[in-house]
Scaffold this motif. Structure first.
Motif, PDB file in Angstrom:
ATOM      1  N   ILE A 154     -22.500 -38.365  11.425  1.00  0.00           N
ATOM      2  CA  ILE A 154     -21.707 -39.604  11.432  1.00  0.00           C
ATOM      3  C   ILE A 154     -20.658 -39.573  10.330  1.00  0.00           C
ATOM      4  O   ILE A 154     -19.483 -39.917  10.561  1.00  0.00           O
ATOM      5  CB  ILE A 154     -22.637 -40.823  11.271  1.00  0.00           C
ATOM      6  CG1 ILE A 154     -23.557 -40.944  12.489  1.00  0.00           C
ATOM      7  CG2 ILE A 154     -21.828 -42.099  11.076  1.00  0.00           C
ATOM      8  CD1 ILE A 154     -24.686 -41.938  12.322  1.00  0.00           C
ATOM      9  N   ILE A 155     -21.055 -39.169   9.137  1.00  0.00           N
ATOM     10  CA  ILE A 155     -20.122 -39.162   8.006  1.00  0.00           C
ATOM     11  C   ILE A 155     -18.995 -38.157   8.243  1.00  0.00           C
ATOM     12  O   ILE A 155     -17.826 -38.454   8.004  1.00  0.00           O
ATOM     13  CB  ILE A 155     -20.869 -38.859   6.693  1.00  0.00           C
ATOM     14  CG1 ILE A 155     -21.767 -40.050   6.316  1.00  0.00           C
ATOM     15  CG2 ILE A 155     -19.885 -38.572   5.555  1.00  0.00           C
ATOM     16  CD1 ILE A 155     -22.725 -39.780   5.183  1.00  0.00           C
ATOM     17  N   LYS A 156     -19.322 -36.955   8.737  1.00  0.00           N
ATOM     18  CA  LYS A 156     -18.283 -35.949   8.958  1.00  0.00           C
ATOM     19  C   LYS A 156     -17.327 -36.369  10.079  1.00  0.00           C
ATOM     20  O   LYS A 156     -16.144 -36.030  10.036  1.00  0.00           O
ATOM     21  CB  LYS A 156     -18.920 -34.601   9.299  1.00  0.00           C
ATOM     22  CG  LYS A 156     -19.674 -33.962   8.154  1.00  0.00           C
ATOM     23  CD  LYS A 156     -18.804 -33.711   6.936  1.00  0.00           C
ATOM     24  CE  LYS A 156     -17.775 -32.645   7.180  1.00  0.00           C
ATOM     25  NZ  LYS A 156     -17.030 -32.303   5.922  1.00  0.00           N
ATOM     26  N   ARG A 157     -17.843 -37.102  11.065  1.00  0.00           N
ATOM     27  CA  ARG A 157     -16.987 -37.581  12.144  1.00  0.00           C
ATOM     28  C   ARG A 157     -16.033 -38.674  11.642  1.00  0.00           C
ATOM     29  O   ARG A 157     -14.875 -38.738  12.060  1.00  0.00           O
ATOM     30  CB  ARG A 157     -17.857 -38.115  13.278  1.00  0.00           C
ATOM     31  CG  ARG A 157     -17.062 -38.539  14.513  1.00  0.00           C
ATOM     32  CD  ARG A 157     -17.969 -38.736  15.705  1.00  0.00           C
ATOM     33  NE  ARG A 157     -18.974 -39.765  15.472  1.00  0.00           N
ATOM     34  CZ  ARG A 157     -20.288 -39.573  15.499  1.00  0.00           C
ATOM     35  NH1 ARG A 157     -20.778 -38.362  15.725  1.00  0.00           N
ATOM     36  NH2 ARG A 157     -21.119 -40.572  15.297  1.00  0.00           N
ATOM     37  N   TYR A 178     -15.479 -39.511   8.158  1.00  0.00           N
ATOM     38  CA  TYR A 178     -14.807 -39.148   6.898  1.00  0.00           C
ATOM     39  C   TYR A 178     -14.817 -37.621   6.735  1.00  0.00           C
ATOM     40  O   TYR A 178     -15.539 -37.093   5.888  1.00  0.00           O
ATOM     41  CB  TYR A 178     -15.521 -39.797   5.699  1.00  0.00           C
ATOM     42  CG  TYR A 178     -15.805 -41.267   5.862  1.00  0.00           C
ATOM     43  CD1 TYR A 178     -14.810 -42.230   5.642  1.00  0.00           C
ATOM     44  CD2 TYR A 178     -17.076 -41.708   6.229  1.00  0.00           C
ATOM     45  CE1 TYR A 178     -15.078 -43.580   5.783  1.00  0.00           C
ATOM     46  CE2 TYR A 178     -17.353 -43.057   6.376  1.00  0.00           C
ATOM     47  CZ  TYR A 178     -16.353 -43.987   6.158  1.00  0.00           C
ATOM     48  OH  TYR A 178     -16.625 -45.328   6.295  1.00  0.00           O
ATOM     49  N   PRO A 179     -14.037 -36.911   7.525  1.00  0.00           N
ATOM     50  CA  PRO A 179     -14.092 -35.439   7.507  1.00  0.00           C
ATOM     51  C   PRO A 179     -13.728 -34.824   6.164  1.00  0.00           C
ATOM     52  O   PRO A 179     -14.099 -33.682   5.884  1.00  0.00           O
ATOM     53  CB  PRO A 179     -13.086 -35.037   8.595  1.00  0.00           C
ATOM     54  CG  PRO A 179     -12.214 -36.236   8.790  1.00  0.00           C
ATOM     55  CD  PRO A 179     -13.069 -37.417   8.512  1.00  0.00           C
ATOM     56  N   ILE A 180     -13.019 -35.576   5.323  1.00  0.00           N
ATOM     57  CA  ILE A 180     -12.606 -35.040   4.023  1.00  0.00           C
ATOM     58  C   ILE A 180     -13.773 -34.920   3.051  1.00  0.00           C
ATOM     59  O   ILE A 180     -13.747 -34.131   2.110  1.00  0.00           O
ATOM     60  CB  ILE A 180     -11.489 -35.921   3.406  1.00  0.00           C
ATOM     61  CG1 ILE A 180     -10.802 -35.163   2.258  1.00  0.00           C
ATOM     62  CG2 ILE A 180     -12.042 -37.259   2.924  1.00  0.00           C
ATOM     63  CD1 ILE A 180      -9.564 -35.853   1.727  1.00  0.00           C
ATOM     64  N   ILE A 181     -14.846 -35.700   3.286  1.00  0.00           N
ATOM     65  CA  ILE A 181     -16.014 -35.660   2.399  1.00  0.00           C
ATOM     66  C   ILE A 181     -16.827 -34.399   2.684  1.00  0.00           C
ATOM     67  O   ILE A 181     -17.204 -34.134   3.824  1.00  0.00           O
ATOM     68  CB  ILE A 181     -16.896 -36.909   2.588  1.00  0.00           C
ATOM     69  CG1 ILE A 181     -16.121 -38.173   2.211  1.00  0.00           C
ATOM     70  CG2 ILE A 181     -18.161 -36.810   1.728  1.00  0.00           C
ATOM     71  CD1 ILE A 181     -16.900 -39.472   2.474  1.00  0.00           C
ATOM     72  N   GLN A 182     -17.094 -33.622   1.655  1.00  0.00           N
ATOM     73  CA  GLN A 182     -17.917 -32.424   1.813  1.00  0.00           C
ATOM     74  C   GLN A 182     -19.392 -32.786   1.651  1.00  0.00           C
ATOM     75  O   GLN A 182     -19.739 -33.679   0.859  1.00  0.00           O
ATOM     76  CB  GLN A 182     -17.518 -31.370   0.785  1.00  0.00           C
ATOM     77  CG  GLN A 182     -16.104 -30.846   0.988  1.00  0.00           C
ATOM     78  CD  GLN A 182     -15.732 -29.817  -0.059  1.00  0.00           C
ATOM     79  OE1 GLN A 182     -15.766 -30.086  -1.236  1.00  0.00           O
ATOM     80  NE2 GLN A 182     -15.375 -28.620   0.385  1.00  0.00           N
ATOM     81  N   ILE A 183     -20.238 -32.098   2.395  1.00  0.00           N
ATOM     82  CA  ILE A 183     -21.669 -32.401   2.357  1.00  0.00           C
ATOM     83  C   ILE A 183     -22.468 -31.128   2.081  1.00  0.00           C
ATOM     84  O   ILE A 183     -22.314 -30.127   2.771  1.00  0.00           O
ATOM     85  CB  ILE A 183     -22.146 -33.055   3.668  1.00  0.00           C
ATOM     86  CG1 ILE A 183     -21.431 -34.392   3.872  1.00  0.00           C
ATOM     87  CG2 ILE A 183     -23.678 -33.256   3.635  1.00  0.00           C
ATOM     88  CD1 ILE A 183     -21.819 -35.134   5.133  1.00  0.00           C
ATOM     89  N   MET A 184     -23.288 -31.211   1.059  1.00  0.00           N
ATOM     90  CA  MET A 184     -24.196 -30.130   0.698  1.00  0.00           C
ATOM     91  C   MET A 184     -25.625 -30.612   0.940  1.00  0.00           C
ATOM     92  O   MET A 184     -26.070 -31.579   0.332  1.00  0.00           O
ATOM     93  CB  MET A 184     -24.030 -29.775  -0.783  1.00  0.00           C
ATOM     94  CG  MET A 184     -25.044 -28.761  -1.301  1.00  0.00           C
ATOM     95  SD  MET A 184     -24.446 -27.089  -1.157  1.00  0.00           S
ATOM     96  CE  MET A 184     -23.294 -27.024  -2.538  1.00  0.00           C
ATOM     97  N   MET A 185     -26.329 -29.964   1.859  1.00  0.00           N
ATOM     98  CA  MET A 185     -27.731 -30.307   2.066  1.00  0.00           C
ATOM     99  C   MET A 185     -28.530 -29.819   0.864  1.00  0.00           C
ATOM    100  O   MET A 185     -28.349 -28.691   0.404  1.00  0.00           O
ATOM    101  CB  MET A 185     -28.276 -29.672   3.345  1.00  0.00           C
ATOM    102  CG  MET A 185     -27.442 -29.900   4.594  1.00  0.00           C
ATOM    103  SD  MET A 185     -27.007 -31.624   4.948  1.00  0.00           S
ATOM    104  CE  MET A 185     -28.604 -32.286   5.442  1.00  0.00           C
ATOM    105  N   ALA A 189     -24.111 -29.887  12.278  1.00  0.00           N
ATOM    106  CA  ALA A 189     -23.746 -31.290  12.027  1.00  0.00           C
ATOM    107  C   ALA A 189     -22.482 -31.407  11.188  1.00  0.00           C
ATOM    108  O   ALA A 189     -21.836 -32.458  11.163  1.00  0.00           O
ATOM    109  CB  ALA A 189     -24.901 -32.015  11.337  1.00  0.00           C
ATOM    110  N   GLY A 190     -22.121 -30.325  10.495  1.00  0.00           N
ATOM    111  CA  GLY A 190     -20.893 -30.333   9.704  1.00  0.00           C
ATOM    112  C   GLY A 190     -21.064 -30.063   8.232  1.00  0.00           C
ATOM    113  O   GLY A 190     -20.072 -30.047   7.487  1.00  0.00           O
TER     114      GLY A 190
END
Length: 205
Positions: A67-70, A72-79, A95-96
């Motif tokens: 949901i976040i990547k869809r 706010y694609p500019i936000i990077q996500i590190m699991m 998921a992105g």
């Protein structure tokens, strides 16, 4: 860099916040306990990067990442998780998420990988890559002979048009087959498919 921590264990979140804030170039601007709270936080503030746990109540890390990547694609996500199984790694990347870290890493290593991600790299630590490589052979068993053939050609850098010409098929057919392959292997895109192919090739040699 502005960071949001998402972890259902408040103690873990607070400890990470304290330690990361000691890094001069990193600032934790939020600390929430589930994926829905992360989505709500992003509506109010925009972190540069999210450290995202996987197993959480209300909404897990993989679904909230989608949901976040869809949105706010500019936000990077590190699991950032204790789970090192290939399925979760692949689902997270699909998921992105741009990175996947295990919580047992030191804070120094974590800060180093956060900076690497900010520079544009996809961050997969050696232990995570090893898990993916061990899964490679099992993954290919899900594919038909034609799908394996197309995966090989993608790995060798051929475009859809070039693959279609070589196999005497339409480009639309190639796109559909690649989409099926991505779904079967739980891989996000053809770049990840090429990585998967070379990991498998390396694992077999």
């Amino acid at each position: 860099m502005k960071i949001l921590i998402v972890d259902d264990d408040p103690l873990v979140g607070q400890s990470l916040q304290l330690l990361l804030n000691k890094e001069k170039d990193l600032t934790v601007i939020g600390n929430v306990t589930n994926g829905q709270e992360a989505i709500d936080f992003c509506k109010e503030k925009t972190p540069d990067l999210i450290l995202m746990d996987i197993q959480m109540p209300v909404l897990n890390g993989i679904e909230s990442t989608k949901i976040i990547k869809r949105t706010y694609p500019i936000i990077q996500i590190m699991m950032l998780t204790t789970f090192k199984d290939a399925r979760n790694i692949r689902l997270a990347l699909k998921a992105g998420a741009e990175g996947y870290l295990i919580k047992s890493n030191s804070i120094e290593k974590m800060a180093e990988q956060i900076r690497a991600l900010q520079s544009g790299a996809t961050v997969l630590t050696p232990d995570v890559l090893q898990t993916l490589m061990q899964q490679g052979k099992k993954g290919l068993e899900q594919l038909t002979d034609r799908e394996v053939e197309i995966t090989t050609l993608v790995g060798e850098g051929l475009s859809n048009k070039e693959i279609a010409k070589q196999l005497y098929l339409g480009e639309g057919t190639i796109r559909n087959v690649i989409s099926t392959i991505l779904d079967k292997l739980e891989i996000r895109d053809r770049t990840q498919l090429a990585i998967f192919y070379w990991q498998k090739k390396h694992n077999d040699t």
